[in-house]
Design an enzyme around this catalytic site. Structure first.
Site, PDB file in Angstrom:
ATOM      1  N   LYS A  46       2.730 -12.506 -11.313  1.00 36.94           N
ATOM      2  CA  LYS A  46       1.775 -13.597 -11.534  1.00 36.94           C
ATOM      3  C   LYS A  46       1.944 -14.179 -12.925  1.00 36.94           C
ATOM      4  O   LYS A  46       1.895 -15.388 -13.116  1.00 36.94           O
ATOM      5  CB  LYS A  46       0.335 -13.096 -11.372  1.00 36.94           C
ATOM      6  CG  LYS A  46      -0.049 -12.771  -9.943  1.00 36.94           C
ATOM      7  CD  LYS A  46      -1.524 -12.400  -9.908  1.00 36.94           C
ATOM      8  CE  LYS A  46      -1.914 -11.790  -8.590  1.00 36.94           C
ATOM      9  NZ  LYS A  46      -3.255 -11.226  -8.619  1.00 36.94           N
ATOM     10  N   HIS A  72      15.840  -0.063  18.922  1.00 35.16           N
ATOM     11  CA  HIS A  72      17.139  -0.708  19.147  1.00 35.16           C
ATOM     12  C   HIS A  72      17.618  -1.451  17.902  1.00 35.16           C
ATOM     13  O   HIS A  72      18.548  -2.246  17.980  1.00 35.16           O
ATOM     14  CB  HIS A  72      17.045  -1.653  20.351  1.00 35.16           C
ATOM     15  CG  HIS A  72      16.728  -0.904  21.611  1.00 35.16           C
ATOM     16  ND1 HIS A  72      17.677  -0.575  22.552  1.00 35.16           N
ATOM     17  CD2 HIS A  72      15.558  -0.369  22.050  1.00 35.16           C
ATOM     18  CE1 HIS A  72      17.104   0.125  23.533  1.00 35.16           C
ATOM     19  NE2 HIS A  72      15.812   0.264  23.243  1.00 35.16           N
ATOM     20  N   GLU A 114      -0.204  -0.011  -2.285  1.00 33.23           N
ATOM     21  CA  GLU A 114      -0.906  -0.433  -3.511  1.00 33.23           C
ATOM     22  C   GLU A 114      -1.678   0.717  -4.135  1.00 33.23           C
ATOM     23  O   GLU A 114      -1.921   0.728  -5.341  1.00 33.23           O
ATOM     24  CB  GLU A 114      -1.875  -1.576  -3.185  1.00 33.23           C
ATOM     25  CG  GLU A 114      -1.363  -2.901  -3.702  1.00 33.23           C
ATOM     26  CD  GLU A 114      -2.288  -4.084  -3.445  1.00 33.23           C
ATOM     27  OE1 GLU A 114      -1.770  -5.190  -3.430  1.00 33.23           O
ATOM     28  OE2 GLU A 114      -3.507  -3.920  -3.263  1.00 33.23           O
TER      29      GLU A 114
HETATM   30  O1  PA5 Z   1      -6.370  -4.705  -2.582  1.00 34.12           O
HETATM   31  C1  PA5 Z   1      -6.441  -5.632  -3.387  1.00 34.12           C
HETATM   32  O2  PA5 Z   1      -7.251  -5.621  -4.308  1.00 34.12           O
HETATM   33  C2  PA5 Z   1      -5.553  -6.843  -3.270  1.00 34.12           C
HETATM   34  O3  PA5 Z   1      -4.639  -6.750  -2.263  1.00 34.12           O
HETATM   35  C3  PA5 Z   1      -6.400  -8.080  -3.015  1.00 34.12           C
HETATM   36  O4  PA5 Z   1      -7.091  -7.894  -1.833  1.00 34.12           O
HETATM   37  C4  PA5 Z   1      -5.564  -9.334  -2.926  1.00 34.12           C
HETATM   38  O5  PA5 Z   1      -4.735  -9.446  -4.046  1.00 34.12           O
HETATM   39  C5  PA5 Z   1      -6.435 -10.561  -2.818  1.00 34.12           C
HETATM   40  O6  PA5 Z   1      -7.317 -10.622  -3.876  1.00 34.12           O
HETATM   41  P1  PA5 Z   1      -8.616 -11.514  -3.824  1.00 34.12           P
HETATM   42  O7  PA5 Z   1      -9.481 -11.031  -2.710  1.00 34.12           O
HETATM   43  O8  PA5 Z   1      -9.244 -11.349  -5.148  1.00 34.12           O
HETATM   44  O9  PA5 Z   1      -8.149 -12.930  -3.571  1.00 34.12           O
END
Ligand code: PA5
Length: 437
Positions: free
Chosen positions: A410, A296, A275
């Site tokens: 989304k 394996h 990310e």
């Molecule tokens: O790193 C991030 O920002 C995302 O992976 C969030 O942690 C994830 O989408 C969950 O979001 P939230 O904590 O707002 O529910």
């Protein structure tokens, strides 16, 4: 191997691929990114609160987290953690790696699988459940659905805790309406960097982990690495090495572990790096393997497939279990050459062999060694990976603290689900290329 820090980086198997000079040539660029990070002038600089582990929690917050976790633990059979991405992977990573009772913490809200949730509900039947729902935004669909499904398992509101934004969001409002205890996700820390806040620490404390030692390990790592020269700082060298390798075409990194208990640390790492770096058409693709199991299955590809892989092993110095191979009288299986040897030793030799074979096969590799499977070492590991990740992203010119791409699915999902505020849309069933008999 270890000095004051319970973490070391072995770069021996980089030698045929990246010279010391090539690393040294990156020093100025890394130092520039490092300065930007520290001075708060880099891209996404509003989200660098994790840099100073001692300041992540507010005054007295560690005690409050421990007290609440003790209360929950003493009054329940199991803790259900509801969250997704950065709101669950770090907690799951440290709990499954370090806790003696990981089965007391279960997870939901990280998928939308009816079958998973139905099975989990059945498993929790008759158990006294405590619940920690975690969402920084407070509006993420997956945990919100799970909260609807599982919320009524908890009869006593004192066994329900919300970890969310201090001031706003649907989860904040929900918690306020029910009078739940809440913990805050710090404003200056994004989800995937938040494991050392209440997000990771409350579930970790419930699982019996020493959360002070986790923070201390991170803090020691930050002090040691911030003050070290480039050539002896694992975080800057790891970031520089990845960058050099990426420029040479190594665009997929495998985090390989030899302990199944490290599976979720690797999942946490994948999210952190994927990310943070994967945007604007660039970034190393993070993958993971659990060896020797995956030797394996994936071993063949790693050894001889397309040459674009780099690999980082994560190894823990001290074996945890005293378990040796028994001797057999007749030795029909020919295994007596291992009789009396510790299983841990055999696993270590499997690692040595793999690291060498993969380097011979054209896979540059490094190893992150931890001194022990304990909270201090894991605190150091978390900080090391976060720091190196931020530097890596900045080195490739991206903002390592945002995730704009996550919104794409989304938007369509909300339209298909007819969420208010989104233009409704139907699943596209016409004109599809379906191959079937
Ligand atoms: O790193 C991030 O920002 C995302 O992976 C969030 O942690 C994830 O989408 C969950 O979001 P939230 O904590 O707002 O529910």
């Amino acid at each position: 191997m270890f000095g004051n820090l319970p973490l070391a980086l072995d770069i021996t198997n980089l030698r045929p691929f990246v010279s010391r000079e090539e690393l040294t040539r990156r020093e100025a660029a890394v130092a520039f990114c490092d300065r930007q990070l520290k001075e708060g002038v880099c891209a996404g600089s509003a989200f660098t609160g994790w840099l100073r582990p001692d300041s992540i929690l507010g005054p007295g917050e560690a005690d409050k987290i421990r007290e609440k976790a003790d209360f929950l633990r003493n009054n329940s059979d199991v803790l259900l953690v509801i969250g997704i991405g950065g709101s669950y992977l770090g907690a799951r990573g440290v709990i499954e790696a370090l806790s003696d009772s990981p089965e007391r913490v279960v997870f939901a809200g990280h998928n939308i699988s009816a079958s998973y949730m139905a099975k989990l509900k059945k498993r929790l039947d008759g158990k006294k459940v405590a619940l920690n729902v975690i969402s920084k935004s407070g509006t993420t669909t997956e945990p919100a659905v799970a909260l609807r499904i599982f919320g009524d398992l908890v009869k006593d509101r004192r066994l329900m805790v919300a970890t969310t934004d201090r001031k706003k969001g649907a989860l904040h409002d929900y918690a306020a309406s029910l009078g739940l205890d809440t913990f805050a996700v710090p404003e200056d820390i994004g989800g995937r960097y938040s494991v050392l806040s209440a997000v990771g620490l409350l579930p970790a404390a419930y699982a019996g982990l020493d959360i002070n030692a986790l923070t201390r390990g991170a803090s020691e790592a930050s002090q040691a690495m911030e003050n070290a020269p480039f050539e002896s700082d694992p975080s800057r060298i790891y970031a520089a090495a990845r960058h050099v390798l990426f420029l040479k075409g190594f665009d997929t990194e495998i985090l390989s572990v030899f302990e199944p208990g490290l599976f979720y640390m690797a999942e946490w790492w994948k999210q952190l790096y994927g990310e943070s770096e994967g945007k604007e058409g660039t970034g190393i693709f993070p993958a993971s393997c659990t060896f020797s199991t995956d030797l394996h299955s994936m071993g063949q590809y790693i050894q001889q497939g397309r040459r674009r892989l780099l690999e980082t092993f994560l190894m823990i110095g001290e074996g945890s279990a005293d378990l040796a191979v028994p001797r057999s009288e007749d030795d029909t299986d020919g295994m007596n050459y291992l009789a009396g040897k510790q299983v841990d030793f055999i696993n270590r030799m499997a690692y040595e062999a793999t690291a060498k074979a993969h380097a011979d096969g054209g896979v540059p590799n490094m190893t992150v060694f931890l001194e022990k499977a304990d909270e201090r070492s894991f605190g150091a590991l978390i900080w090391f990976y976060e720091k190196a990740c931020a530097l890596s992203g900045l080195l490739s010119g991206v903002n390592p603290f945002d995730q704009p791409g996550v919104e794409a699915y989304k938007k369509y999902m909300f339209r298909l689900l007819r969420k208010p505020g989104y233009e409704p849309m139907e699943p596209d069933r016409s004109g599809r290329d379906i191959i079937s008999l």
